[in-house]
Write a protein that holds these residues in place. Structure first.
Motif, PDB file in Angstrom:
ATOM      1  N   ALA A  76       0.822  -1.212   0.000  1.00 36.82           N
ATOM      2  CA  ALA A  76       0.000   0.000   0.000  1.00 36.82           C
ATOM      3  C   ALA A  76       0.852   1.257   0.000  1.00 36.82           C
ATOM      4  CB  ALA A  76      -0.911   0.013   1.224  1.00 36.82           C
ATOM      5  N   ARG A  77       0.287   2.298  -0.596  1.00 34.94           N
ATOM      6  CA  ARG A  77       0.929   3.613  -0.502  1.00 34.94           C
ATOM      7  C   ARG A  77      -0.120   4.689  -0.644  1.00 34.94           C
ATOM      8  NH1 ARG A  77       3.192   5.815  -5.798  1.00 34.94           N
ATOM      9  NH2 ARG A  77       2.085   4.621  -7.357  1.00 34.94           N
ATOM     10  N   PHE A  78       0.210   5.817  -0.078  1.00 33.98           N
ATOM     11  CA  PHE A  78      -0.632   7.005  -0.154  1.00 33.98           C
ATOM     12  C   PHE A  78       0.082   8.025  -1.025  1.00 33.98           C
ATOM     13  CE2 PHE A  78      -1.303  11.331   1.608  1.00 33.98           C
ATOM     14  CZ  PHE A  78      -2.606  11.501   1.176  1.00 33.98           C
ATOM     15  N   VAL A  79      -0.641   8.573  -2.003  1.00 35.01           N
ATOM     16  CA  VAL A  79      -0.076   9.614  -2.852  1.00 35.01           C
ATOM     17  C   VAL A  79      -1.078  10.758  -2.971  1.00 35.01           C
ATOM     18  CG1 VAL A  79       1.362   8.044  -4.219  1.00 35.01           C
ATOM     19  CG2 VAL A  79      -0.937   8.573  -4.994  1.00 35.01           C
ATOM     20  N   VAL A  80      -0.543  11.954  -3.064  1.00 34.78           N
ATOM     21  CA  VAL A  80      -1.368  13.111  -3.374  1.00 34.78           C
ATOM     22  C   VAL A  80      -1.277  13.285  -4.884  1.00 34.78           C
ATOM     23  CG1 VAL A  80      -1.749  15.578  -3.028  1.00 34.78           C
ATOM     24  CG2 VAL A  80      -0.936  14.146  -1.127  1.00 34.78           C
ATOM     25  N   VAL A  81      -2.405  13.131  -5.549  1.00 32.18           N
ATOM     26  CA  VAL A  81      -2.458  13.175  -7.007  1.00 32.18           C
ATOM     27  C   VAL A  81      -2.667  14.627  -7.432  1.00 32.18           C
ATOM     28  CG1 VAL A  81      -3.622  12.284  -9.059  1.00 32.18           C
ATOM     29  CG2 VAL A  81      -3.482  10.872  -6.996  1.00 32.18           C
ATOM     30  N   GLU A  82      -1.718  15.157  -8.203  1.00 34.91           N
ATOM     31  CA  GLU A  82      -1.854  16.532  -8.706  1.00 34.91           C
ATOM     32  C   GLU A  82      -3.015  16.604  -9.690  1.00 34.91           C
ATOM     33  OE1 GLU A  82      -0.378  19.066  -7.321  1.00 34.91           O
ATOM     34  OE2 GLU A  82       0.629  17.624  -6.017  1.00 34.91           O
ATOM     35  N   GLY A  83      -3.579  17.783  -9.864  1.00 35.25           N
ATOM     36  CA  GLY A  83      -4.794  17.959 -10.653  1.00 35.25           C
ATOM     37  C   GLY A  83      -4.697  17.469 -12.085  1.00 35.25           C
ATOM     38  N   THR A  84      -3.619  17.809 -12.794  1.00 35.60           N
ATOM     39  CA  THR A  84      -3.516  17.364 -14.184  1.00 35.60           C
ATOM     40  C   THR A  84      -3.303  15.862 -14.261  1.00 35.60           C
ATOM     41  OG1 THR A  84      -1.176  17.983 -14.233  1.00 35.60           O
ATOM     42  CG2 THR A  84      -2.742  19.579 -15.124  1.00 35.60           C
ATOM     43  N   GLN A  85      -2.615  15.274 -13.281  1.00 32.34           N
ATOM     44  CA  GLN A  85      -2.460  13.819 -13.248  1.00 32.34           C
ATOM     45  C   GLN A  85      -3.808  13.156 -12.965  1.00 32.34           C
ATOM     46  OE1 GLN A  85       0.390  11.982 -14.013  1.00 32.34           O
ATOM     47  NE2 GLN A  85      -1.141  10.366 -14.100  1.00 32.34           N
ATOM     48  N   GLU A  86      -4.594  13.757 -12.067  1.00 34.18           N
ATOM     49  CA  GLU A  86      -5.932  13.238 -11.779  1.00 34.18           C
ATOM     50  C   GLU A  86      -6.767  13.217 -13.065  1.00 34.18           C
ATOM     51  OE1 GLU A  86      -9.774  14.255  -8.919  1.00 34.18           O
ATOM     52  OE2 GLU A  86      -8.015  15.537  -8.815  1.00 34.18           O
ATOM     53  N   ALA A  87      -6.692  14.299 -13.833  1.00 39.05           N
ATOM     54  CA  ALA A  87      -7.430  14.365 -15.098  1.00 39.05           C
ATOM     55  C   ALA A  87      -6.961  13.281 -16.060  1.00 39.05           C
ATOM     56  CB  ALA A  87      -7.259  15.750 -15.726  1.00 39.05           C
ATOM     57  N   SER A  88      -5.654  13.120 -16.200  1.00 39.52           N
ATOM     58  CA  SER A  88      -5.116  12.097 -17.106  1.00 39.52           C
ATOM     59  C   SER A  88      -5.503  10.692 -16.664  1.00 39.52           C
ATOM     60  CB  SER A  88      -3.588  12.204 -17.176  1.00 39.52           C
ATOM     61  OG  SER A  88      -3.213  13.422 -17.753  1.00 39.52           O
ATOM     62  N   ASP A  89      -5.460  10.434 -15.359  1.00 43.64           N
ATOM     63  CA  ASP A  89      -5.834   9.118 -14.840  1.00 43.64           C
ATOM     64  C   ASP A  89      -7.317   8.838 -15.092  1.00 43.64           C
ATOM     65  OD1 ASP A  89      -3.229   8.846 -13.950  1.00 43.64           O
ATOM     66  OD2 ASP A  89      -3.715   9.174 -11.836  1.00 43.64           O
ATOM     67  N   GLU A  90      -8.170   9.846 -14.888  1.00 48.03           N
ATOM     68  CA  GLU A  90      -9.596   9.668 -15.136  1.00 48.03           C
ATOM     69  C   GLU A  90      -9.856   9.398 -16.614  1.00 48.03           C
ATOM     70  OE1 GLU A  90     -11.198  13.256 -13.447  1.00 48.03           O
ATOM     71  OE2 GLU A  90     -11.549  12.286 -11.516  1.00 48.03           O
ATOM     72  N   LEU A  91      -9.168  10.122 -17.491  1.00 45.81           N
ATOM     73  CA  LEU A  91      -9.331   9.893 -18.921  1.00 45.81           C
ATOM     74  C   LEU A  91      -8.883   8.480 -19.291  1.00 45.81           C
ATOM     75  CD1 LEU A  91     -10.109  10.946 -21.725  1.00 45.81           C
ATOM     76  CD2 LEU A  91      -7.734  11.702 -21.978  1.00 45.81           C
ATOM     77  N   ALA A  92      -7.772   8.031 -18.735  1.00 48.84           N
ATOM     78  CA  ALA A  92      -7.298   6.666 -19.007  1.00 48.84           C
ATOM     79  C   ALA A  92      -8.344   5.638 -18.583  1.00 48.84           C
ATOM     80  CB  ALA A  92      -5.970   6.415 -18.291  1.00 48.84           C
ATOM     81  N   ALA A  93      -8.997   5.874 -17.446  1.00 47.42           N
ATOM     82  CA  ALA A  93     -10.038   4.950 -16.980  1.00 47.42           C
ATOM     83  C   ALA A  93     -11.225   4.946 -17.939  1.00 47.42           C
ATOM     84  CB  ALA A  93     -10.489   5.336 -15.571  1.00 47.42           C
ATOM     85  N   VAL A  94     -11.638   6.118 -18.394  1.00 51.00           N
ATOM     86  CA  VAL A  94     -12.766   6.199 -19.328  1.00 51.00           C
ATOM     87  C   VAL A  94     -12.404   5.531 -20.652  1.00 51.00           C
ATOM     88  CG1 VAL A  94     -14.185   7.791 -20.694  1.00 51.00           C
ATOM     89  CG2 VAL A  94     -13.800   8.224 -18.263  1.00 51.00           C
ATOM     90  N   ARG A  95     -11.202   5.776 -21.141  1.00 53.41           N
ATOM     91  CA  ARG A  95     -10.776   5.152 -22.395  1.00 53.41           C
ATOM     92  C   ARG A  95     -10.677   3.634 -22.258  1.00 53.41           C
ATOM     93  NH1 ARG A  95      -6.582   9.583 -25.018  1.00 53.41           N
ATOM     94  NH2 ARG A  95      -8.258  10.941 -25.774  1.00 53.41           N
ATOM     95  N   TYR A  96     -10.282   3.157 -21.095  1.00 53.75           N
ATOM     96  CA  TYR A  96     -10.250   1.715 -20.848  1.00 53.75           C
ATOM     97  C   TYR A  96     -11.661   1.139 -20.983  1.00 53.75           C
ATOM     98  CZ  TYR A  96     -10.075  -2.702 -18.361  1.00 53.75           C
ATOM     99  OH  TYR A  96     -10.212  -4.030 -18.026  1.00 53.75           O
ATOM    100  N   ILE A  97     -12.626   1.814 -20.384  1.00 54.44           N
ATOM    101  CA  ILE A  97     -14.014   1.349 -20.463  1.00 54.44           C
ATOM    102  C   ILE A  97     -14.502   1.357 -21.912  1.00 54.44           C
ATOM    103  CG2 ILE A  97     -16.397   1.924 -19.829  1.00 54.44           C
ATOM    104  CD1 ILE A  97     -15.185   2.876 -17.102  1.00 54.44           C
TER     105      ILE A  97
END
Length: 167
Positions: A76-97
């Motif tokens: 396990a790890r805890f990370v603070v996700v910066e805003g643009t990284q959060e956006a990129s990660d969300e887009l990657a999840a949507v594109r995966y779907i």
């Protein structure tokens, strides 16, 4: 079981060790016992804002990171996700779907997928090809509070002023 309130993570970290231990214990009940399953606890807009305001001190953050390691070990790890990284990660999840749902049918091309996402403290926008990301501290919860305190029209007007200054 639904006992873990992820939206309150910033409050949990700010409150200190007792609240953190309780939150992590509830999390442990919700997730896999399989020690090979990785755990990523991501702090987003609310955590970023609490760090920026000083509500989460460096000591509280370090303490939470230590408790995560103590509770779950190296998986396990805890990370603070910066805003643009959060956006990129969300887009990657949507594109995966999109890929999983439509595969190679050609019904929707990944490059056609854009994203607008908004939580209580920040909003993300990802658009274009190649994808460009934007994250804004929109603080929707602040707008809700102002509307309750000042009345809908006056509260939303004050919120709009603050948001316009940010953009």
């Amino acid at each position: 079981k639904g006992r873990v309130d992820a939206a309150a993570l910033h409050k949990v970290i700010a409150k200190g060790e007792e609240a953190q231990r309780s939150w992590l214990a509830a999390l442990a009940e919700e997730i896999s016992d399989d020690p090979s399953t990785p755990i990523l606890i991501g702090g987003t807009g609310g955590v970023r804002e609490a760090i920026a305001s000083g509500a989460i001190t460096p000591a509280a953050r370090r303490g939470f990171e230590q408790l995560v390691a103590e509770r779950f070990g190296r998986r396990a790890r805890f990370v603070v996700v910066e805003g643009t990284q959060e956006a990129s990660d969300e887009l990657a999840a949507v594109r995966y779907i999109v890929r999983e749902k439509w595969g190679s049918s050609g019904a929707v091309a990944e490059s056609q997928v854009s994203l607008i996402s908004s939580g209580g403290m920040s909003s993300q926008l990802v658009y274009g090809s190649p994808a460009r990301s934007l994250s804004l501290p929109t603080q929707i919860k602040t707008g809700n509070r102002l509307a309750l305190e000042r009345g809908v029209e006056a509260g939303l007007a004050a919120f709009d002023e603050g948001l316009a200054a940010t953009v």
